[in-house]
Motif scaffolding. Structure first.
Motif, short mmCIF file in Angstrom:
data_model
loop_
_atom_site.label_atom_id
_atom_site.label_comp_id
_atom_site.label_asym_id
_atom_site.label_seq_id
_atom_site.Cartn_x
_atom_site.Cartn_y
_atom_site.Cartn_z
N VAL A 36 -0.57 7.45 5.90
CA VAL A 36 -1.82 6.80 6.88
C VAL A 36 -1.27 6.64 7.91
O VAL A 36 -0.51 5.84 8.12
CB VAL A 36 -2.46 5.35 5.96
CG1 VAL A 36 -3.34 4.78 6.68
CG2 VAL A 36 -2.74 5.60 4.45
N TYR A 37 -2.17 7.11 8.99
CA TYR A 37 -1.50 7.15 10.20
C TYR A 37 -2.84 6.34 11.05
O TYR A 37 -3.97 6.74 11.08
CB TYR A 37 -1.45 8.58 10.77
CG TYR A 37 -1.33 8.50 12.33
CD1 TYR A 37 0.09 8.38 12.70
CD2 TYR A 37 -2.25 8.84 13.39
CE1 TYR A 37 0.42 8.51 14.27
CE2 TYR A 37 -2.00 8.78 14.51
CZ TYR A 37 -0.90 8.61 15.00
OH TYR A 37 -0.44 8.57 16.52
N ALA A 38 -2.35 5.27 11.70
CA ALA A 38 -3.33 4.56 12.46
C ALA A 38 -4.07 5.26 13.65
O ALA A 38 -3.17 5.77 14.41
CB ALA A 38 -2.78 3.37 12.97
N GLU A 39 -5.16 5.32 13.75
CA GLU A 39 -5.74 6.11 14.84
C GLU A 39 -5.48 5.74 16.32
O GLU A 39 -5.29 6.32 17.09
CB GLU A 39 -7.39 5.92 14.62
CG GLU A 39 -7.98 6.63 13.52
CD GLU A 39 -9.36 6.44 13.54
OE1 GLU A 39 -10.01 6.11 14.56
OE2 GLU A 39 -10.11 7.21 12.51
N ASP A 40 -5.08 4.45 16.44
CA ASP A 40 -4.55 3.85 17.85
C ASP A 40 -3.27 3.45 17.51
O ASP A 40 -2.66 2.91 18.61
CB ASP A 40 -5.59 2.59 18.20
CG ASP A 40 -5.42 1.63 16.92
OD1 ASP A 40 -4.86 1.95 15.99
OD2 ASP A 40 -6.08 0.74 17.34
N SER A 41 -2.28 4.21 16.84
CA SER A 41 -1.08 3.78 16.72
C SER A 41 -0.31 4.52 18.06
O SER A 41 -0.29 5.55 18.72
CB SER A 41 -0.33 4.80 15.58
OG SER A 41 1.08 4.62 15.65
N PRO A 42 0.62 3.51 18.72
CA PRO A 42 1.49 4.02 19.94
C PRO A 42 2.38 4.95 19.75
O PRO A 42 2.78 6.11 20.51
CB PRO A 42 2.04 2.81 20.29
CG PRO A 42 2.08 1.92 19.26
CD PRO A 42 1.02 2.23 18.41
N GLU A 43 2.78 5.37 18.30
CA GLU A 43 3.70 6.47 17.90
C GLU A 43 2.73 7.73 17.70
O GLU A 43 2.03 7.63 16.77
CB GLU A 43 4.41 5.98 16.73
CG GLU A 43 5.47 7.03 16.20
CD GLU A 43 6.39 6.64 14.84
OE1 GLU A 43 7.21 7.33 14.63
OE2 GLU A 43 5.96 5.61 14.39
N ASN A 44 3.25 8.94 18.52
CA ASN A 44 2.33 10.01 18.56
C ASN A 44 2.69 10.94 17.51
O ASN A 44 2.71 11.84 17.82
CB ASN A 44 1.88 10.32 19.96
CG ASN A 44 3.21 10.96 20.55
OD1 ASN A 44 4.41 10.52 20.10
ND2 ASN A 44 2.87 11.42 21.60
N LYS A 45 3.44 10.57 16.55
CA LYS A 45 3.69 11.73 15.72
C LYS A 45 3.58 11.18 14.09
O LYS A 45 3.79 10.16 13.84
CB LYS A 45 5.21 12.35 15.85
CG LYS A 45 6.18 11.13 15.80
CD LYS A 45 7.55 11.77 16.05
CE LYS A 45 8.53 10.66 15.90
NZ LYS A 45 10.09 11.37 16.08
N ILE A 46 3.47 12.22 13.33
CA ILE A 46 3.25 12.13 11.76
C ILE A 46 4.94 12.95 11.09
O ILE A 46 4.85 13.96 11.68
CB ILE A 46 2.29 12.67 11.12
CG1 ILE A 46 1.14 11.59 11.66
CG2 ILE A 46 2.39 12.52 9.68
CD1 ILE A 46 -0.08 12.03 11.13
N SER A 47 5.67 12.46 10.43
CA SER A 47 6.79 12.98 9.75
C SER A 47 6.54 13.02 8.17
O SER A 47 6.28 12.14 7.63
CB SER A 47 8.19 12.06 10.10
OG SER A 47 8.34 12.41 11.43
N MET A 48 6.75 14.41 7.63
CA MET A 48 6.64 14.40 6.25
C MET A 48 8.08 15.22 5.80
O MET A 48 8.28 16.23 6.28
CB MET A 48 5.45 15.46 5.89
CG MET A 48 4.18 14.77 6.42
SD MET A 48 2.87 15.71 5.99
CE MET A 48 2.44 15.07 4.20
#
Length: 1041
Positions: free
Chosen positions: A50-62
């Protein structure tokens, strides 16, 4: 399911990536060098994110990691497409997928990791990427809530849209961060977010805001304030319990934790109780938030059922029930493993999964769909080699099991397992010569002795696996034997030489023996054997064996040594065996299969099977439950009577013969007798009129005898015919307060009876109490001659002369206060209340080696009289190494505390009352104990806190020379009686806490002492007397007496 079709469609559309490479890797030979490679095995698979829409971290790792040799190639599938790298948003870092600048419209969806090498392909479980959010509350002003004082109120949260839906609800009172703390009157539902106030009070006026926190995305929002405006009433009305928070039909997964909510409005505050229909609540349940929350920990399938929440107050009751369903995600009961099979052979691949609903099974081979249920191969080919995945799924989840299948082919070779070069056989015995080359497919076998071709006969047999069996061998069978193996890939052979030795024979065999416990027994055994060999004798008892040198010596034989003995004389070639039975006369064995039948309310029928009599007939049989019941020795059933209804029991049985009592049987399963109408009335019923004119009735509870147990408190003025009565539904309650003022100068009669679901029990004896006369005054005289004497380090006895006064200064009872002179605050002194007819009492929970002040006052309905002169005393020093439990209580202003000290599994125990914030106990002498603490005031009892304490024991027996023993026996009532019970005095023993070091505090002139630590076991008179006799005998022997 949708994701299944995604896999298949993706693989079919992109077959260029998944095309099977039927290469030499699948044409496996039998060499060990080629066996070092293996197909991919996932060590880490992508997880849902689950990635927060307004997250300051601009990447997702799988993350995706696979072990393989040669190393696997990692690819990812997303929305029917294989991702190619590098890309504007996607990148692959060591097998891990990194999504840069994620966009909800582009990157939300399902991802699959694919790992491939020359041995095959596997795909991971789906991982879902979703974008989390928590919107703001509307900025519109919220309508005020008007409610009458005493009524209930509901403040609606109306939370904004969000993902994920799991959030934490709290409420702000007036200003942030002043959060409402839920209690018996206020409750915040974690399902709807609404706040419920059971009974509104004037102090509740203010502004309330709903505060919502999402722990997943780390964001919180709160609503506009809702004004709550209580309307003050001249007379606050009472309202019956009304359930407003109702738990819905609930589905729980096995092994998870679940919480059910239930809360009611009402005045007075409703009491909440939980039950499970047609069964007890699960053993792993907890109730919190003053009963509003029922927590089921580690839910099991048997916890499924209908749960009921019942709320009640003096105005009425309300109830609600709903079903809890327990289901489970798939779990493997049987899964596949890596397999190597010969080309042309048969094979069945099978997976079994459990879950609720029952999972269904499907298969993948190298990423392709490959059928359902079982996979059966009638004749394996090289094309069947590859990576297989068994997939089990139901609506609660999906699990994968992966394995590699290798179909191999090679010419026979004896390099790894040749025929033994030196073969030995015993004359007239049996010889098996193994022939197990590595070969695929399975070869044909031919045997030769020298140049002679061997075929199957009455003495010779070639087994299906190639081994050669020869029966009744003789010297003529000696020679070289060669095994020839051949298949369509080639052939090979291996040779060994057979030598025949003299057979081993038993020359002296053991004979059947009968012994008595304590005897010494010898079982003889000797044998003849080939002189070129070494021999070993192996004795076995009922299949349990050990090596020996021939004859077996059994010293101090016991019943457990009885059995079937075998002596085996063994060489490396053959062996010979002789057998004998040993029987031992001694204590009878434990009866077996104790079971309970025909359960009644006060009786049960037991059945069991007799154990071994060990050579002596049974004199009698003893049922332990805990009072012993003696029966004829041949009896295998009995009816046990005089049990308590609605009580849990378990039973043991042991037999007795002329050697004594045997071992106890295993306990029967625990049973509960049927419920019945109560037959015992509460005891020690005492009435008292308080200073405010209220009637206070106390009693000592009895056994419940059934479900829905409670008390009926009845009272009336002496001249009245009709009794007033009140029902107390809490079975743990020992006190009732009738708050309306009683008529002055009146005799009031009180009695208490019990009831349960079977009916009402008998009433207690009538107790009379006198309400204060108009103008009555508190006692004017103080008790005289107050005297105290120490009993133990924590207890004392106190006496005084009674106070005799006529109205209006009559005496209803006495209050005794005691506190440490220099260490305690007098206001926090411990108190004991006794009736006017009592002029002595025991003071408990005192601190050892302390200086105490004791004060006695007379009292009546008008209040306390003047205090007596302070009596000063010193408690004893504690015995060295004597353990104490020191319980620290959180100080609460001006509240009494009740501490219940009871044995584990029992409902009643010893009740202590103190105004201090600490109390100490002697360490329990036997068994495990529970300590329950709760605060008490005129408004009622507070919640209970609980701890458990484990007991441990020692038997201390002091032994000196004979004159000292006589002195101890003469002085036992002055020396030991303060430490021992009357039963223990007979054995000159003392039970006390086990110490990790030597026993200290024993007078220096005592030259012999013995400590027997018994752990968690109970001491009966038999064990004490035996220990005492043995130790006394030991002391006399050492002293030469």
């Amino acid at each position: 399911m949708f994701f299944t079709s995604v896999y298949f469609t993706t693989i079919e559309l992109l077959g260029c990536f998944f095309i099977l490479n039927i290469t030499l890797a699948h044409l496996m030979s039998c060499s060990s060098e080629e066996a070092t490679g293996f197909g991919p095995i996932f060590e880490e698979e992508p997880l849902d994110t689950v990635y927060a829409e307004d997250s300051p971290e601009n990447k997702i790792s799988m993350n995706c990691r696979a072990r393989a040799n040669p190393p696997a190639i990692i690819k990812y599938i997303f929305t029917l497409l294989i991702l190619h790298f590098p890309d504007e948003h996607f990148s692959l870092v060591g097998g891990n997928l990194v999504i840069t600048n994620p966009d909800k419209g582009k990157h939300a969806g399902k991802y699959v990791c694919v790992a491939k090498n020359v041995y095959g392909t596997v795909i991971s479980k789906e991982a879902t990427v979703k974008f989390g959010y928590l919107n703001q509350f509307p900025t519109d002003e919220r309508e005020p809530v008007h409610v009458k004082e005493g009524q209930g109120a509901v403040l609606l949260c109306s939370p904004p849209s969000r993902y994920p839906s799991e959030v934490l609800f709290r409420w702000i009172y007036n200003d942030f961060p002043n959060f409402i703390i839920p209690d018996q009157r206020r409750f915040v539902s974690q399902t709807t977010g609404n706040m419920y106030i059971a009974k509104v009070e004037p102090s509740d006026v203010g502004n309330y805001s709903c505060f919502v926190s999402s722990p997943t995305i780390g964001k919180s929002v709160f609503s506009m304030p809702i004004p709550l405006l209580p309307q003050i009433e001249k007379e606050v009305k009472r309202y019956p319990a009304d359930i407003r928070v109702k738990f819905p039909k609930t589905y729980a997964l096995v092994h998870q934790n679940i919480t059910l909510e239930c809360f009611a409005l009402g005045n007075p505050l409703p009491h909440i109780r939980w039950r499970k229909l047609d069964a007890d609540l699960p053993p792993n349940y907890e109730v919190s938030m003053n009963g509003a929350l029922l927590h089921l920990i580690n839910v099991q399938y048997e916890d499924e059922g209908s749960y009921e929440c019942e709320t009640l107050n003096v105005k009425g009751m309300d109830w609600y029930r709903q079903w809890l369903y327990v289901e489970g995600a798939p779990e493997w009961a049987e899964h596949i493993n890596d397999t190597e099979k010969d080309v042309g052979s048969e094979l069945t691949l099978r997976c079994v999964a459990v879950g609720k609903p029952l999972p269904w099974i499907r298969w993948l081979k190298d990423g392709y769909s490959y059928g359902k249920g079982e996979l059966k191969f009638s004749s394996l080919t090289f094309e069947d080699s590859g990576m297989y995945q068994c997939v089990a799924e139901n609506e609660w989840g999906t699990i994968y099991a992966s394995a590699e299948l290798r179909v191999v082919s090679c010419a026979p070779t004896f390099i790894y397992n040749p025929v033994k070069k030196v073969l030995l056989g015993a004359e007239n015995g049996r010889v098996v010569i193994e022939c197990k080359p590595r070969a695929a497919p399975k070869p044909k076998f031919i045997w030769k002795r020298g140049s002679e071709l061997l075929t199957n006969s009455s003495r010779m047999l070639i087994w299906d696996d190639g081994s050669l069996e020869i029966l009744n061998v003789s010297k003529s069978d000696e020679g070289s034997y060669t095994c020839y193996a051949e298949n369509d890939r080639g052939k090979s052979n291996s040779t060994g030489t057979l030598t025949i030795t003299e057979a081993t024979k038993i020359t002296v065999a053991p004979s059947d023996t009968e012994a008595v416990v304590g005897d010494t027994t010898i079982l003889q055994c000797s044998a003849s054997f080939d002189p070129s060999l070494d021999i070993t004798f192996i004795w076995t008892v009922d299949s349990y064996g050990h090596e020996n040198r021939g004859d077996l010596l059994i010293k101090n034989i016991q019943v457990r040594h009885a059995g079937h003995y075998s002596c085996t004389a063994q060489t490396i070639v053959d062996n010979a065996t002789a057998e004998a039975d040993v029987s031992v006369k001694g204590l009878p064995g434990p009866p077996g299969g104790v079971r309970v039948e025909e359960i009644g309310d006060t009786s049960v029928k037991l059945r069991w099977s007799l154990g071994s009599d060990h050579g002596k007939y049974f004199k009698r049989t003893n049922i332990i439950f805990p009072a012993p019941v003696f029966l004829d020795g041949s009896t295998e059933s009995a009816t046990v009577i005089n049990l308590y209804p609605w009580m849990q029991y378990e039973f043991r049985v042991h037999a007795i013969n002329e050697f004594g009592a045997g071992e106890n049987s295993r306990p029967s399963i625990k049973i509960k007798t049927w419920d019945a109408r109560p037959t015992v009335a509460p005891s020690e019923v005492i009435g008292q009129v308080g200073i405010s004119g209220e009637l206070i009735v106390t009693w000592t509870p009895q056994f419940f005898f059934g479900k829905k147990f409670g008390y009926i408190v009845a009272f009336k003025q002496h001249e009245d015919y009709e009794w007033k009565w009140a029902t107390v539904e809490d079975p743990e309650t020992r006190r009732y307060v009738y708050k309306e003022s009683m008529t002055p100068d009146t005799e009031i009669q009180v009695k208490v009876s019990t009831y349960n679901n079977k009916g009402e029990g008998p009433s207690s004896l009538i107790s009379a109490v006198y309400s204060p006369r108009l103008g009555e005054m508190s006692p004017t005289e103080a008790p005289l001659d107050v005297y105290a004497r120490q009993v133990t380090s924590t207890e004392a006895l106190v006496w005084w002369l009674p106070v005799y006064q006529s109205p209006p200064n009559w005496v209803d009872g006495y209050q005794i206060r005691y506190w440490r002179k220099y260490d305690d605050n007098e206001a926090a002194a411990s108190r004991v209340i006794v009736h006017r007819t009592v002029n002595q009492t025991r003071l408990e929970n005192m601190r050892p080696d302390s200086h105490y002040l004791i004060e006695v006052r007379a009292f009546n309905g008008a209040g306390l009289g003047p205090p007596s002169e302070h009596c000063e005393m010193f408690t004893r020093r504690p015995r060295k190494r004597f353990a104490l439990l020191y319980i620290t209580l959180i100080q609460i202003l001006h509240l009494k505390r009740e501490i219940l000290f009871r044995k584990e599994g029992e409902r009643y125990g010893k009740l202590y009352t103190t105004g201090r914030h600490y109390i100490d106990f002697p360490m329990p002498e036997t068994g495990d104990y529970v300590i329950e603490v709760r605060a008490r005031c005129e408004g009622g009892d507070g919640p209970i806190s609980q701890i458990r304490v484990q007991g441990e024991y020692c038997l201390l027996l002091i032994i000196h020379h004979f004159p000292t023993l006589i002195m101890l026996m003469i002085m036992k009532f002055s020396i030991i009686s303060s430490m021992c019970s009357l039963q223990e005095l007979k054995y000159l023993s003392h039970i006390h806490r086990c110490s990790s070091t030597d026993v200290t505090g024993i007078p220096a002139d005592l030259s012999y002492c013995f400590v027997l630590c018994l752990g968690k076991a109970s001491l009966g008179p038999e064990s004490l007397s035996v220990a005492a006799v043995l130790l006394l005998a030991l002391g006399w022997m050492n002293l030469g007496l």
